[in-house]
Design an enzyme around this catalytic site. Sequence first.
Site, PDB file in Angstrom:
ATOM      1  N   GLY A 202       0.050  -7.614  30.596  1.00 19.96           N
ATOM      2  CA  GLY A 202      -0.079  -8.604  29.591  1.00 19.96           C
ATOM      3  C   GLY A 202       0.387 -10.041  30.090  1.00 19.96           C
ATOM      4  O   GLY A 202       1.466 -10.119  31.178  1.00 19.96           O
ATOM      5  N   GLU A 205       3.532 -16.860  27.698  1.00 17.33           N
ATOM      6  CA  GLU A 205       3.828 -18.233  28.035  1.00 17.33           C
ATOM      7  C   GLU A 205       5.029 -18.076  29.160  1.00 17.33           C
ATOM      8  O   GLU A 205       5.162 -18.993  30.080  1.00 17.33           O
ATOM      9  CB  GLU A 205       4.273 -19.123  27.004  1.00 17.33           C
ATOM     10  CG  GLU A 205       3.058 -19.512  26.293  1.00 17.33           C
ATOM     11  CD  GLU A 205       3.552 -20.156  24.846  1.00 17.33           C
ATOM     12  OE1 GLU A 205       4.353 -21.284  24.894  1.00 17.33           O
ATOM     13  OE2 GLU A 205       2.859 -20.088  23.853  1.00 17.33           O
ATOM     14  N   PHE A 206       5.796 -16.988  29.047  1.00 20.23           N
ATOM     15  CA  PHE A 206       7.006 -17.035  29.716  1.00 20.23           C
ATOM     16  C   PHE A 206       6.894 -16.506  31.079  1.00 20.23           C
ATOM     17  O   PHE A 206       7.682 -16.485  32.094  1.00 20.23           O
ATOM     18  CB  PHE A 206       8.134 -16.102  28.922  1.00 20.23           C
ATOM     19  CG  PHE A 206       7.613 -14.714  28.675  1.00 20.23           C
ATOM     20  CD1 PHE A 206       7.617 -13.770  29.711  1.00 20.23           C
ATOM     21  CD2 PHE A 206       6.837 -14.496  27.460  1.00 20.23           C
ATOM     22  CE1 PHE A 206       7.110 -12.556  29.325  1.00 20.23           C
ATOM     23  CE2 PHE A 206       6.242 -13.007  27.459  1.00 20.23           C
ATOM     24  CZ  PHE A 206       6.312 -12.169  28.310  1.00 20.23           C
ATOM     25  N   GLY A 207       5.854 -15.664  31.232  1.00 19.53           N
ATOM     26  CA  GLY A 207       5.446 -14.857  32.739  1.00 19.53           C
ATOM     27  C   GLY A 207       4.856 -13.690  32.155  1.00 19.53           C
ATOM     28  O   GLY A 207       4.057 -13.576  31.113  1.00 19.53           O
ATOM     29  N   LYS A 222       9.366  -7.037  31.296  1.00 21.38           N
ATOM     30  CA  LYS A 222       8.973  -8.682  31.298  1.00 21.38           C
ATOM     31  C   LYS A 222       9.566  -9.327  32.217  1.00 21.38           C
ATOM     32  O   LYS A 222      10.964  -9.268  32.473  1.00 21.38           O
ATOM     33  CB  LYS A 222       9.700  -8.926  29.697  1.00 21.38           C
ATOM     34  CG  LYS A 222       8.676  -8.915  28.482  1.00 21.38           C
ATOM     35  CD  LYS A 222       9.522  -9.717  27.489  1.00 21.38           C
ATOM     36  CE  LYS A 222       8.852  -9.409  26.109  1.00 21.38           C
ATOM     37  NZ  LYS A 222       9.576  -9.585  24.858  1.00 21.38           N
ATOM     38  N   ASP A 314       9.907 -11.423  12.436  1.00 24.43           N
ATOM     39  CA  ASP A 314       8.655 -11.453  13.178  1.00 24.43           C
ATOM     40  C   ASP A 314       8.034 -10.230  12.942  1.00 24.43           C
ATOM     41  O   ASP A 314       7.258  -9.929  13.831  1.00 24.43           O
ATOM     42  CB  ASP A 314       8.768 -12.377  14.412  1.00 24.43           C
ATOM     43  CG  ASP A 314       7.471 -12.627  15.072  1.00 24.43           C
ATOM     44  OD1 ASP A 314       6.574 -12.953  14.024  1.00 24.43           O
ATOM     45  OD2 ASP A 314       7.495 -12.939  16.149  1.00 24.43           O
ATOM     46  N   ARG A 318       1.051  -7.080  15.415  1.00 19.15           N
ATOM     47  CA  ARG A 318       0.916  -7.387  16.668  1.00 19.15           C
ATOM     48  C   ARG A 318       2.346  -7.022  17.584  1.00 19.15           C
ATOM     49  O   ARG A 318       2.338  -6.946  18.643  1.00 19.15           O
ATOM     50  CB  ARG A 318       0.567  -8.903  16.938  1.00 19.15           C
ATOM     51  CG  ARG A 318       1.660  -9.572  16.562  1.00 19.15           C
ATOM     52  CD  ARG A 318       1.336 -11.243  16.729  1.00 19.15           C
ATOM     53  NE  ARG A 318       2.191 -12.087  15.737  1.00 19.15           N
ATOM     54  CZ  ARG A 318       2.319 -12.204  14.495  1.00 19.15           C
ATOM     55  NH1 ARG A 318       1.050 -12.049  13.727  1.00 19.15           N
ATOM     56  NH2 ARG A 318       3.178 -12.976  14.059  1.00 19.15           N
ATOM     57  N   ASN A 319       3.355  -6.858  16.755  1.00 19.18           N
ATOM     58  CA  ASN A 319       4.924  -6.808  17.280  1.00 19.18           C
ATOM     59  C   ASN A 319       5.242  -5.333  17.019  1.00 19.18           C
ATOM     60  O   ASN A 319       6.476  -5.166  17.199  1.00 19.18           O
ATOM     61  CB  ASN A 319       5.721  -7.618  16.713  1.00 19.18           C
ATOM     62  CG  ASN A 319       5.488  -9.091  17.173  1.00 19.18           C
ATOM     63  OD1 ASN A 319       4.995  -9.349  18.219  1.00 19.18           O
ATOM     64  ND2 ASN A 319       5.971 -10.188  16.433  1.00 19.18           N
ATOM     65  N   ASP A 332       9.621  -6.659  20.155  1.00 20.58           N
ATOM     66  CA  ASP A 332       9.620  -8.123  19.967  1.00 20.58           C
ATOM     67  C   ASP A 332      10.887  -8.754  19.133  1.00 20.58           C
ATOM     68  O   ASP A 332      10.558  -9.119  17.906  1.00 20.58           O
ATOM     69  CB  ASP A 332       8.325  -8.741  19.878  1.00 20.58           C
ATOM     70  CG  ASP A 332       7.425  -9.088  20.738  1.00 20.58           C
ATOM     71  OD1 ASP A 332       7.527 -10.107  21.526  1.00 20.58           O
ATOM     72  OD2 ASP A 332       6.711  -8.049  20.919  1.00 20.58           O
TER      73      ASP A 332
END
Length: 451
Positions: A202, A205-207, A222, A314, A318-319, A332
């Site tokens: 995956g 934006e963070f990596g 991550k 959140d 999706r989480n 998440d």
Amino acid sequence: MTEVQTPWPQGTECVARYNFKGTSEHDLPFNKGDLLSIIVVTKDPNWYKAKNSAGREGTIPANYVQKREGVKSGGKLSLMPWFHGKITRNQAEQLLCPPETGLFLVRESTNFPGDYTLCVSCDGKVEHYRIIYHNGKLSIDEEEYFENLMQLVEHYTKDADGLCTRLLKPKVEEGTVAAQDEFSKGGWSMNRNELKLQQVIGKGEFGDVMVGDYRGTKVAVKCIKNDATAQAFIAEASVMTQLRHDNLVQLLGVIVEENGSLYIVTEYMAKGCLVDYLRSRGRTVLGADALLNFTLDVSEAMAYLETNNFVHRDLAARNVLVSEDNIAKVSDFGLTKEASSTQDTAKLPVKWTSPEALREKKFSTKSDVWSFGVLLWEIYSFGRVPYPRIPLKEVVPRVEKGYVMDCPDGCPEVVYNIMKMCWNLDPGARPTFQMLKERLQHISKGMGKNL
Ligand SMILES: *[C@@H]1O[C@H](CO)[C@@H](O)[C@H](O)[C@H]1NC(C)=O
Ligand SMILES: *[C@@H]1O[C@H](CO)[C@@H](O)[C@H](O)[C@H]1NC(C)=O
């Protein structure tokens, strides 16, 4: 050598500090870094019966292992505890008093906005080195360039390289603690050399999110490259150290590198995120009990968070991730906070967030309950985007006037009634997760009878 302590309860997670070969067949051998779960203390309080991650049981010496503990930061966890922000030259000199050669801090430059200053105590004097920011890189001598402050500090910690001294000891900003130290004290630091990164699964934006192998266990990682982003993820990782439930994605450990790279290692969830899972399988594959199982799984996780006073903020399909054996687990925790927290957050997904949270930033377990209602709707509509055919900017005004989504095709009335309870405009009138869990369990039992 041996500490007097109250025995650890069953289920206590430990991490091995040393290798243990064992001397009898009753012993459970392990290597430094292995994770062990306590079963019970033996007659001798220095020995425990424990289980390793492969499920093997045996006796272990208590002083060879470290109990894993939640990383709660009284102060702020920081990757750069020596960074003091906007302080003056004078304040820096006061902070580096009494003099101690090698004591250092970094501040924002007052004379050159955008640049930084490295202040180092040297033989009773404080030297101020300007750090120039040029084309996205940082440099003191315009020979050696660095991506970020952590890399720069790492370099001058190893070698004076023209400074009056090597950097020996950080002057830690008051109220902050070094994140690296806290994770390792709690038993959450992993060894980078034992982590094999294998494949990108995956991109954020963070990596990247990668699948990897840690000491023979398949893991998800991550990888956060940038020190500023890493700082935000430190908070998420520290929340995760405090949570343990079969329906929450489990943190396995954290690797913080000197240069600011951060790796957050969690259990690997083979079937990916719930929303994609629902969309790709659809009605023909997923029967009523599969859908209800997902709602039960999530309600159990949320009841656990409710009991422990954590607000997810959140919650959405999706989480939620799905394991090899079809268990749904909430993931998440980037926005997750203790209920007492008042700090407000970045942009939230409008379609999942309760009206009072959007309006007044009032987040609570009750706003999570609202999101849970939307998640139920997603599950029973096989991953459709909520509020279909309503333009985004009209969603909130209509919801505020009492609009609720229709019952998804084929969704049992009893489940739709639960959604509507979650979507009560009065947060106080919404059910608790404990009640939701019990109601879903009740429906599940009833369904069993009908089969
Ligand atoms: C940090 O160092 C590791 C090796 O120790 C390297 O793999 C990684 O790419 C470095 N990160 C950055 C941002 O340079
Ligand atoms: C639903 O959960 C029950 C109880 O855990 C299990 O026996 C059943 O196989 C699950 N059904 C599906 C389709 O996953």
